[in-house]
Design a protein around this motif. Structure first.
Motif, PDB file in Angstrom:
ATOM      1  N   ALA A 131       0.837  -1.205   0.000  1.00 33.76           N
ATOM      2  CA  ALA A 131       0.000   0.000   0.000  1.00 33.76           C
ATOM      3  C   ALA A 131       0.867   1.248   0.000  1.00 33.76           C
ATOM      4  O   ALA A 131       2.079   1.206   0.256  1.00 33.76           O
ATOM      5  CB  ALA A 131      -0.914  -0.017   1.223  1.00 33.76           C
ATOM      6  N   VAL A 133      -9.205  -3.362  -0.225  1.00 35.13           N
ATOM      7  CA  VAL A 133      -8.323  -4.430  -0.694  1.00 35.13           C
ATOM      8  C   VAL A 133      -9.118  -5.296  -1.652  1.00 35.13           C
ATOM      9  O   VAL A 133     -10.215  -5.765  -1.326  1.00 35.13           O
ATOM     10  CB  VAL A 133      -7.805  -5.286   0.486  1.00 35.13           C
ATOM     11  CG1 VAL A 133      -6.892  -6.405  -0.029  1.00 35.13           C
ATOM     12  CG2 VAL A 133      -7.066  -4.421   1.489  1.00 35.13           C
ATOM     13  N   GLY A 148      -5.889   3.408   0.030  1.00 35.57           N
ATOM     14  CA  GLY A 148      -5.596   2.438   1.081  1.00 35.57           C
ATOM     15  C   GLY A 148      -6.798   1.927   1.844  1.00 35.57           C
ATOM     16  O   GLY A 148      -6.639   1.172   2.814  1.00 35.57           O
ATOM     17  N   ARG A 149      -8.002   2.274   1.417  1.00 33.92           N
ATOM     18  CA  ARG A 149      -9.198   1.873   2.163  1.00 33.92           C
ATOM     19  C   ARG A 149      -9.774   0.530   1.724  1.00 33.92           C
ATOM     20  O   ARG A 149     -10.538  -0.085   2.475  1.00 33.92           O
ATOM     21  CB  ARG A 149     -10.279   2.952   2.010  1.00 33.92           C
ATOM     22  CG  ARG A 149      -9.883   4.309   2.578  1.00 33.92           C
ATOM     23  CD  ARG A 149     -10.938   5.341   2.244  1.00 33.92           C
ATOM     24  NE  ARG A 149     -10.541   6.674   2.685  1.00 33.92           N
ATOM     25  CZ  ARG A 149     -11.172   7.787   2.358  1.00 33.92           C
ATOM     26  NH1 ARG A 149     -12.261   7.720   1.589  1.00 33.92           N
ATOM     27  NH2 ARG A 149     -10.737   8.959   2.790  1.00 33.92           N
ATOM     28  N   VAL A 178      -4.166  -3.171  -3.415  1.00 34.10           N
ATOM     29  CA  VAL A 178      -4.720  -2.159  -2.515  1.00 34.10           C
ATOM     30  C   VAL A 178      -5.082  -0.912  -3.320  1.00 34.10           C
ATOM     31  O   VAL A 178      -4.348  -0.513  -4.229  1.00 34.10           O
ATOM     32  CB  VAL A 178      -3.702  -1.791  -1.411  1.00 34.10           C
ATOM     33  CG1 VAL A 178      -4.368  -0.912  -0.353  1.00 34.10           C
ATOM     34  CG2 VAL A 178      -3.120  -3.043  -0.779  1.00 34.10           C
ATOM     35  N   SER A 191     -10.029  -2.300   4.365  1.00 34.26           N
ATOM     36  CA  SER A 191      -8.661  -2.576   4.811  1.00 34.26           C
ATOM     37  C   SER A 191      -8.606  -3.155   6.223  1.00 34.26           C
ATOM     38  O   SER A 191      -7.566  -3.684   6.627  1.00 34.26           O
ATOM     39  CB  SER A 191      -7.809  -1.306   4.739  1.00 34.26           C
ATOM     40  OG  SER A 191      -8.385  -0.286   5.544  1.00 34.26           O
ATOM     41  N   TYR A 214       0.385  -6.217   2.119  1.00 34.39           N
ATOM     42  CA  TYR A 214      -0.754  -7.123   2.094  1.00 34.39           C
ATOM     43  C   TYR A 214      -0.316  -8.382   1.346  1.00 34.39           C
ATOM     44  O   TYR A 214       0.251  -8.285   0.252  1.00 34.39           O
ATOM     45  CB  TYR A 214      -1.951  -6.488   1.396  1.00 34.39           C
ATOM     46  CG  TYR A 214      -2.578  -5.341   2.172  1.00 34.39           C
ATOM     47  CD1 TYR A 214      -3.783  -5.513   2.855  1.00 34.39           C
ATOM     48  CD2 TYR A 214      -1.973  -4.088   2.222  1.00 34.39           C
ATOM     49  CE1 TYR A 214      -4.355  -4.472   3.569  1.00 34.39           C
ATOM     50  CE2 TYR A 214      -2.529  -3.040   2.939  1.00 34.39           C
ATOM     51  CZ  TYR A 214      -3.725  -3.243   3.611  1.00 34.39           C
ATOM     52  OH  TYR A 214      -4.285  -2.206   4.320  1.00 34.39           O
ATOM     53  N   THR A 268      -1.767  -8.888   6.697  1.00 33.12           N
ATOM     54  CA  THR A 268      -0.961  -7.673   6.574  1.00 33.12           C
ATOM     55  C   THR A 268       0.217  -7.755   7.536  1.00 33.12           C
ATOM     56  O   THR A 268       0.161  -8.439   8.561  1.00 33.12           O
ATOM     57  CB  THR A 268      -1.774  -6.400   6.893  1.00 33.12           C
ATOM     58  OG1 THR A 268      -2.229  -6.455   8.256  1.00 33.12           O
ATOM     59  CG2 THR A 268      -2.953  -6.247   5.966  1.00 33.12           C
TER      60      THR A 268
END
Length: 720
Positions: free
Chosen positions: A470, A519, A516-517, A512, A536, A476, A489
């Motif tokens: 990310a 996946v 970053g919110r 990601v 996430s 991840y 993670t």
């Protein structure tokens, strides 16, 4: 008066709290100390919903751990109990709260050390009268009598079962456990095969990048080299009916993946080539006059086919074929010499598509051997009497290859090995009294490199099969360390390990979103590999694709689209994140796609015979922008990614001869590629091998090797 808890009974299980062990039908079940401690706590509170914090305080009181440790340990317990999280018999997940043990539990307690007289006893003592009372048996006596009763029942059942089986020709036992003995422990042994009389085993041994063929005499445990080490790679093995000759397939690393069939005496000598251009899977008829093999032309209408020839390789003819993308894996001639059973299917969608088919050697007529399907089948052998087969195969949602028995008359399938074991090759002797197999282990890790410190080795972070990084540096990754692939993670310094997904299916290939919110990842929890998304923090699971299967490679900055590598066509597609549309983007077949950080360009390798190159295409116009020729014919592109600034391609070239892998940087503007890092000869991860951190401070490689060792189990009872 107080009792002391000695154990808990539930279903066919007994947790002994004195010996601290788990039993199933009187047999020990392997379980970790922490798993025992957690299971005991659940049993003590059976029927009660236990909050995660309560469990963490009771089981991990003196340790600081993440919630992932709890879910991981729950997974281990479920594996030991053969429990299903979706349809639990024992442990129920209470969403966002914790867990509850739901099965009926009987608490086994010891007799008290001293007894206080009750009123009736006192009255009898005062009057001097006596009264007959039923005698309470002690726990050891109960156990002894129960075991004795079970022995008697088992003996009676054994006599009945033996009588039922006596009329059957098939001698192979349907045991679910084998007492394996190791043939090798070096991790480089493959293609093990038992001789027809069960007295010898031949196997391929690897050392120093070279392979050789050895014979083990099981009675004396002597090892004899038959074919010396060379720069060949070996495929299938087969014995002649009398056990005096072996057939094998191999190819020189310099010539590519087509394997030729050879025959040689078990005493050594010069091998004789008898067939050229096969895929390595071979079988010899009981009379020794016919061999069968797989040959793949990789044409649309004739992708792979089953062929037969005489023992000298003459009179070759095709029995049956399959169109693209159906692969044929292994084949075996029946004990009567009239049929060939083979495995065929495709695994591009990560679904159960492989099946078994019989084909008549004389007429070419086919018969489906079983309606049951598998994700992949590595090996198939006939059982004595032609009543069934053994196969090594994996089945979604479990990734490990187990040994299965298939009944030839009914098509019924029965697993013969534990869900946690992984096997590739398998063979049995003529009598069914011995079995040999190759056990495999996936041993790959995330290795973190600092590009500014070329003289310092990598930092090993975790076992993994695929990964993404990310914008904030969080890694991840998918890993099978909990039993099957889940999304996890971890931070670049190796801290804050956390599990995001938990399902019996495989979750892998995470990417990601830019913010970053979200996946995105691939999962076969619906039966084949589709693109899914979660937040996430692991919440908000949503399925993205419905019609087309594949593996995500990039999420657009506007959050509208996720690009994915199509499972069947191996081309580049994209899907709207709301699940309303799926469409092709680049109609080129390639093993890898990567999209530039700004989302404008896609890069991919082409490595066919006519063109070996790296290519860049503009996504908006679909026009080629750059092409960089790969100068080495002996190397393949194991993986590739973009430099964080989008000005270069970073890729791994692996030499097919030496196994050496090197990271290169190719400027998009042109010029010669620059060597970045020598990675040595450890293998690069198949699904995902290279990812560069968005800030450019580090890059990660998934690297390691498959470990293969041969095992054998002798003296099996032909009539269990």
């Amino acid at each position: 008066m107080s009792h002391i808890t000695k154990g808990f009974e539930f279903g066919e299980f007994y947790l002994d709290t004195v010996e601290r062990m788990l039993m199933r039908n009187g047999k020990p079940v392997s379980i970790t100390p922490k798993s025992y401690q957690l299971l005991a706590f659940l049993l003590e509170n059976a029927g009660t919903t236990l909050e995660k914090d309560t469990i963490m305080e009771a089981v991990w009181r003196d340790s600081f751990v993440e919630d992932g440790n709890l879910s991981f340990t729950i997974r281990l317990i479920r594996i030991a109990l053969d429990d299903d999280a979706r349809e639990p018999r024992y442990i129920e997940t209470i969403s966002r709260r914790g867990y509850r043990f739901i099965a009926a539990v009987t608490v086994i307690e010891t007799e008290p050390l001293t007894k206080e007289p009750d009123d009736a006893s006192a009255e009898l003592a005062e009057t001097g009268k006596s009264e007959l009372k039923p005698r309470t048996l002690s726990f050891p006596v109960i156990v002894f009598r129960s075991v004795l009763l079970l022995i008697v029942i088992a003996a009676l059942l054994g006599i009945w079962y033996a009588n039922e089986r006596s009329a059957q020709v098939d001698a192979f036992p349907q045991n679910d456990r084998f007492g394996w003995s190791a043939i090798s422990t070096n991790g480089t042994t493959s293609h093990v095969l038992l001789s027809p009389d069960g007295k010898n085993v031949i196997y391929v041994n690897g050392s120093g990048g070279r392979q050789s063929i050895w014979l083990r005499q099981l009675g004396s445990e002597n090892n004899v080299e038959i074919i010396p080490p060379s720069e060949y790679r070996y495929g299938g093995l087969a014995f002649s009916p009398d056990g005096n000759f072996i057939y094998f397939t191999r190819f020189p690393l310099s010539d590519g993946p087509q394997l030729d069939i050879y025959r040689v005496s078990i005493f050594g000598g010069i091998p004789k080539k008898i067939v050229e251009g096969t895929q390595g899977w071979i079988s010899v008829s009981p009379k020794g006059d016919t061999i069968s093999f797989v040959r793949c032309l990789y044409e649309d209408s004739n992708y792979c086919a089953i062929w037969v020839a005489d023992s000298e390789g003459n009179d070759q003819r095709m029995l049956t074929s399959r169109p693209r993308p159906i692969r044929i894996i292994d084949n075996a001639i029946s004990p009567d010499g009239e049929k060939v059973v083979f495995a065929a299917g495709q695994s591009n969608t990560n679904s159960n598509d492989f099946g078994l088919v019989e084909v008549d050697i004389r007429t070419g007529t086919e018969r489906i051997a079983t309606e049951e399907k598998f994700f992949n089948i590595r090996k198939v052998v006939w059982l004595a009497g032609q009543n069934g087969y053994l196969i090594s195969a994996s089945r979604v949602p479990v990734t490990n290859f187990r040994i299965w028995r298939i009944d030839n008359s009914t098509g019924d399938v029965q697993p013969m090995t534990d869900i946690r074991e992984n096997f590739s090759s398998v063979s049995v002797d003529r009598s069914g009294n011995a079995i040999a197999a190759t056990q495999t282990k996936y041993d790959f890790q995330i290795r973190l490199f600092d590009p500014s410190k070329t003289d310092i080795g990598p930092k090993v972070l975790a076992d993994a099969t695929s990964m993404a990084i990310a914008n904030n540096g969080t890694i991840y990754f998918s890993s099978g360390m909990s039993g099957n692939n889940e999304i996890w993670t971890i931070q670049p310094d190796g801290t804050a390990l956390k599990q995001l997904t938990s399902d019996k299916a495989d979750d892998f290939r995470p990417i990601v979103s830019h913010n970053g919110r979200t996946v995105y990842f691939s999962s076969n929890r619906s039966g084949e590999s589709h693109v899914w998304r979660i937040n996430s923090d692991g919440s908000g699971l949503v399925k993205i694709t419905d019609n087309e299967s594949g593996f995500p490679v990039f999420a657009s900055d506007d959050g509208e689209w996720v690009y994915f590598h199509h499972g069947r066509t191996r081309s580049l597609w994209r899907a709207h994140v709301a699940g309303i549309k799926e469409e092709p983007v680049i109609d080129v077949r390639s093993g890898r796609f990567t999209i530039s950080p700004d989302g404008r360009f896609a890069a991919f390798p082409v490595t066919d015979a006519a063109d070996r190159s790296l290519n860049i295409v503009e996504l908006a116009t679909k026009k080629p922008i750059r092409r960089f020729a790969l100068t080495s014919d002996e190397s393949r592109v194991s993986d590739l990614d973009w430099d964080p600034d989008g000005k270069s391609l970073i890729y791994i070239l692996t030499n097919s001869l030496s196994g050496q892998s090197v990271v290169w940087r190719q400027p998009v503007a042109g010029g010669e590629p620059e060597q970045v890092r020598d990675l040595g000869t450890d293998e690069i991860g198949e699904s995902s091998g290279l990812v560069y951190a968005p800030n450019g401070s580090f890059f990660c490689i998934i690297q390691g090797r498959w470990k293969h060792d041969a095992v054998v189990s002798l003296g099996l009872d032909p009539k269990p």
